[in-house]
Design an enzyme around this catalytic site. Structure first.
Site, PDB file in Angstrom:
ATOM      1  CG  PHE A 138       1.074   5.571   0.327  1.00  0.00           C
ATOM      2  CD1 PHE A 138       1.897   4.656  -0.319  1.00  0.00           C
ATOM      3  CD2 PHE A 138      -0.298   5.384   0.257  1.00  0.00           C
ATOM      4  CE1 PHE A 138       1.363   3.591  -1.041  1.00  0.00           C
ATOM      5  CE2 PHE A 138      -0.836   4.329  -0.451  1.00  0.00           C
ATOM      6  CZ  PHE A 138      -0.009   3.427  -1.105  1.00  0.00           C
ATOM      7  CB  CYS A 139       4.734   8.904   5.135  1.00  0.00           C
ATOM      8  SG  CYS A 139       6.272   7.980   5.127  1.00  0.00           S
ATOM      9  CB  ALA A 140      -0.676   9.670   4.560  1.00  0.00           C
TER      10      ALA A 140
END
Length: 469
Positions: A376-378
């Site tokens: 999740f782009c994290a």
């Protein structure tokens, strides 16, 4: 799928919710979207605003024709709508439109007035990459620690402020995690930040569609100096992004993009830049995107952000105990249903013995349920939640560099929107129970380069559903 909530008050506000999609067995089913944390479907009011405005669409600023004047009026009204939505004072703050939150944070990283003595940015360990990576090339970044369940470690935050004090220029922190839905105590943190003479950016891309944002006046110690928004997460997928920030920051310095629309005068020797916000909006703006974003904001305000939060808390408190009963399924983050009102409706989970890539693929191909899987782009936050060792992280990194993503750690995420309903959660729970029992029909093969699983026999001609000509 039966619809228990036939009188759902908000489903009529949206475009495409009854759209059927093909399944692996050849049947069609109404699509269930639990991927709202990535992008939301469109409000009908946004679609209507676009259709109405297109009849008058023209260039903005300095045009003398009626359509140009009306387009300028609509664009500036959209700016005023955004300022009002986040409680910003137009005398002290400005709204700069751009592509999305990512561009907004990058712009601030270029325009923030760092000095030789104040050049540290404190960034939380739960940030989306968009509120982490831009700062790494602009200043010295120090990451704020997290608790084992993914909350901000406020004791560590206090210690960092006490250690670096006058060296801290900015704290960049999310209002709500796009992974766990955890809400940060941003106004309390802002008071601490301002006490050491620093400023604070609150990434509201995930927060603003679900909770009321109030930047407060600059003389209030708990105020926000900057916030960022994305229209595509606020039911305006034709939308744009916005950076709302201190006017005095953008009255100084040169813009990072240079061209038309942001100057007062240009000679062969000199440039005089426009006042904010025009100084930071080079070229022709996305006027239609601004109109869509403003229309979506008006709809959210009409519903009421407290009502948005109430509806979401109901869904979250309904989902958590049902998901918790599924064997081999593990939930992450704050998972007390009694505290659903204290978090967003974003629920990450994993299934023992099954790749997150596989579970997400089966949900989509066999049950018509859209979710998100991965990191999740994290990435740092996911590795923290999964307690991935440094050794394993290095091993996976090397595999990715070699073009093999099959073993990338990750989770499956469901995220609720204003239109979701309890019977959709029931359908998800039933699908996950069947997946855990191995009761799915497809034979799936994993692509090494992407990590994704694809079922045999899935040959869809997407031109049947959409094409340009």
């Amino acid at each position: 799928m039966t619809n228990k909530n036939t009188n759902h008050p908000y489903r009529s506000y949206f475009v495409g919710l009854d759209q059927e999609v093909p399944l692996l067995d050849g049947t069609m089913q109404r699509y269930i979207n639990f991927d709202n944390a990535a992008s939301t479907p469109a409000f009908r009011c946004a679609q209507d605003a676009i259709n109405q405005f297109l009849h008058y669409y023209s260039s903005v600023h300095r045009g003398t024709g009626f359509k140009s004047q009306l387009s300028t009026h609509a664009y500036e009204q959209a700016r005023h709508t955004v300022l009002n939505f986040v409680g910003a004072n137009p005398q002290t703050h400005t709204c700069i439109f751009g592509k999305n939150t990512t561009e907004a944070v990058n712009k601030l990283s270029h325009r923030f007035p760092f000095t030789e003595t104040r050049n540290i940015v404190l960034v939380s360990g739960m940030e989306h990459h968009s509120n982490d990576l831009p700062w790494r090339s602009a200043a010295k970044v120090i990451h704020i620690g997290l608790t084992s369940d993914g909350h901000l470690d406020e004791t560590n935050f206090d210690n960092l402020l006490d250690t670096y004090q006058s060296k801290v220029a900015l704290v960049a922190i999310t209002g709500a995690s796009n992974v766990t839905g955890i809400l940060n105590p941003t106004h309390r943190l802002a008071e601490k930040v301002h006490a050491v003479g620093a400023q604070i950016l609150v990434d509201c891309a995930q927060y603003a569609p679900h909770r009321r944002v109030d930047m407060l006046e600059l003389d209030n110690p708990a105020h926000f100096d900057y916030v960022t928004l994305s229209g595509h997460k606020m039911y305006a997928p034709f939308g744009t992004g916005a950076l709302v920030g201190r006017r005095d920051t953008f009255e100084q310095g040169d813009p990072e993009y240079r061209g038309g629309g942001e100057v007062e005068i240009v000679t062969l020797e000199q440039v005089v830049w426009s006042e904010p916000p025009e100084r930071d909006e080079a070229g022709s703006p996305n006027t239609i995107g601004a109109v869509a974003m403003a229309a979506a904001i008006c709809q959210l305000q009409s519903v009421g952000m407290d009502e948005v939060a109430r509806h979401e808390a109901e869904l979250t408190s309904y989902a958590i105990p049902r998901l918790s009963k599924i064997p081999k399924l593990h939930l992450y983050g704050e998972m007390d249903p009694a505290r659903a009102a204290e978090r967003l409706g974003v629920i990450p989970f994993g299934v023992d013995g099954l790749s997150h890539f596989l579970v997400a693929s089966i949900l989509g191909h066999e049950f018509g349920i859209g979710v998100r899987n991965g990191c999740f782009c994290a990435h740092p936050y996911i590795l923290h939640l999964l307690d991935v060792t440094d050794e394993l992280a290095l091993q996976v990194r090397e595999q990715i560099i070699e073009g093999d993503r099959r073993e990338v750690p990750g989770l499956i995420r469901i995220s609720f929107g204003l239109y979701n309903e309890e019977d959709e959660i029931d359908a998800l729970v039933e699908a996950l129970e069947r997946i855990v029992r191995g009761e799915y029909r497809g034979v799936y093969h994993q692509d090494a380069r992407s990590g994704e699983y694809h079922p045999d026999g899935w040959n869809i001609d997407f031109d049947q559903y959409f094409k340009f000509c």
